[in-house]
Design an enzyme around this catalytic site. Structure first.
Site, PDB file in Angstrom:
ATOM      1  CB  CYS A 163      -2.048   4.022   9.303  1.00  0.00           C
ATOM      2  SG  CYS A 163      -3.414   4.343  10.360  1.00  0.00           S
ATOM      3  NE  ARG A 203      -3.809   0.004   2.228  1.00  0.00           N
ATOM      4  CZ  ARG A 203      -4.535   0.736   3.393  1.00  0.00           C
ATOM      5  NH1 ARG A 203      -4.813   0.194   4.434  1.00  0.00           N
ATOM      6  NH2 ARG A 203      -5.337   1.883   2.935  1.00  0.00           N
TER       7      ARG A 203
END
Length: 279
Positions: A234, A179
C-alpha cells in the site's frame, strides 16, 4: 485459525475471564494523538493501547517506508509489558475498518503468535451492542513472550523488483485507484504504482463496517488463484494488511507483505514506476 472474531464472541471471552488481552489499536494518521486520547476516554475493559507509530512501527529512515517494522526487541518488550504470554489470546480492534488492528495481527503472526484475532466491526460494534467500557488503565503483570520470526511473511524491495515479471507472482496495490493510477498522490513524493501491480482497494473488503464473508472474499480474489505467490503493498505497509488477512480468510497461503510499500519503493531511483492514462 480464523483471523476474525465476532464482537459477541469477543464479549464471551471477556465474560469467561480467561487469559485474554484486548489490544486497542485506534489511530488517526491525520491526528496521531487521537487514538490514545480516545482510549483514555473509553475502551474495552482491561484493554492495552498499541500506538501505530510508537509501537507498531519503527524509526523512519532514508529507506524502509513511512511505517517500517518496529525493532523486535522494543516491540517484544511492549508485548511483555502488556502482560502477553505465549498462550495469551489477543483480540485487536480499532475504529478504522480494522486497518490498524490488521497491522497488529500481522505483526503477531510474524512473531509466530497464533492466538490472535481481529474483532469484526471494531469498537463501534462493541458500543452499538452496549457492551461495557472503561476509562481505567490497569497495570499488567509482566508477561513472558517467546517468539519465532516468520520471514516468509515479508517481501523486501529487492524481492519485489525481482518478481515484477514473474508470471507466478501477483503484486497487489491496496490503495485507492486514483493513487494507484498516479492521478492523485496526497502523501508520497511520487505518484503511480509498481509495474505489473493489480489494484485491490482495501476498503472493498468491507460492508457496513464489517468484513465481507469468506465466500464473498473467495469470489473477490478468484482471479488470483492461478498465482503461486501474492505480494501485497500500500502506501506504507498498514492498509495492505487487511488485504493480507482477507486473502488468508479466502484460503490463500503464500501471501507476503511488502512492509516498506510504495513509500519505500520510490526511495530507489532505479525502481520503475507506472501510471494509468486518463485517455
Amino acid at each position: 485459525m480464523e483471523p476474525l472474531i465476532s464482537v459477541h464472541d469477543a464479549k464471551n471471552y471477556l465474560n469467561k475471564g480467561q487469559k485474554i488481552l484486548f489490544a486497542d489499536c485506534r489511530f488517526s494518521l491525520q491526528d496521531p494523538q487521537e487514538g490514545e486520547r480516545l482510549f483514555n476516554e473509553e475502551h474495552v475493559p482491561g484493554a492495552v493501547y498499541f500506538d501505530l507509530e510508537k509501537d507498531l512501527s519503527g524509526k523512519v529512515e532514508d529507506t524502509g517506508g513511512r511505517h517500517p517494522l518496529p525493532s523486535i526487541d522494543i516491540f517484544v518488550k511492549k508485548i511483555e509489558e502488556a502482560g502477553i504470554h505465549k498462550d495469551t489470546t489477543i483480540i485487536a480492534y480499532d475504529d478504522q475498518l480494522s486497518a490498524m488492528a490488521s497491522r497488529f495481527l500481522w505483526l503477531m503472526k510474524y512473531l509466530g503468535h497464533q492466538r490472535v484475532y481481529i474483532m469484526d466491526g471494531g469498537f463501534k460494534a462493541w458500543k452499538q451492542n452496549q457492551y461495557p467500557v472503561s476509562n481505567s488503565v490497569e497495570q499488567s503483570e509482566l508477561g513472558e513472550f517467546q517468539y519465532d520470526i516468520h520471514n516468509e511473511l515479508i517481501a523486501t524491495q529487492k524481492e519485489v523488483a525481482e518478481k515484477i515479471e514473474d508470471s507466478n507472482v501477483a503484486i497487489l496495490d491496496s490503495r485507492a485507484f486514483e493513487r494507484y493510477a498516479g492521478w492523485n498522490e496526497p502523501i508520497d513524493e511520487r505518484a503511480g504504482h509498481i509495474p505489473s501491480a493489480q489494484n485491490y482497494f482495501w476498503k472493498n473488503l468491507f460492508e457496513d463496517g464489517f468484513w465481507k464473508s469468506s465466500d464473498v472474499l473467495k469470489n473477490y480474489f478468484s482471479n488470483l488463484a492461478k498465482y503461486k505467490e501474492i505480494i501485497v503493498y500500500c502506501g506504507s505497509g498498514v492498509t495492505a494488511t487487511p488485504n493480507v488477512i482477507a486473502l488468508w480468510q479466502a484460503g490463500f497461503q503464500n501471501v507476503k507483505l511488502y512492509v516498506g510499500s510504495w513509500s519505500d519503493w520510490i526511495t530507489n531511483p532505479d525502481n520503475e514506476i507506472r501510471s494509468v492514462s486518463k485517455s
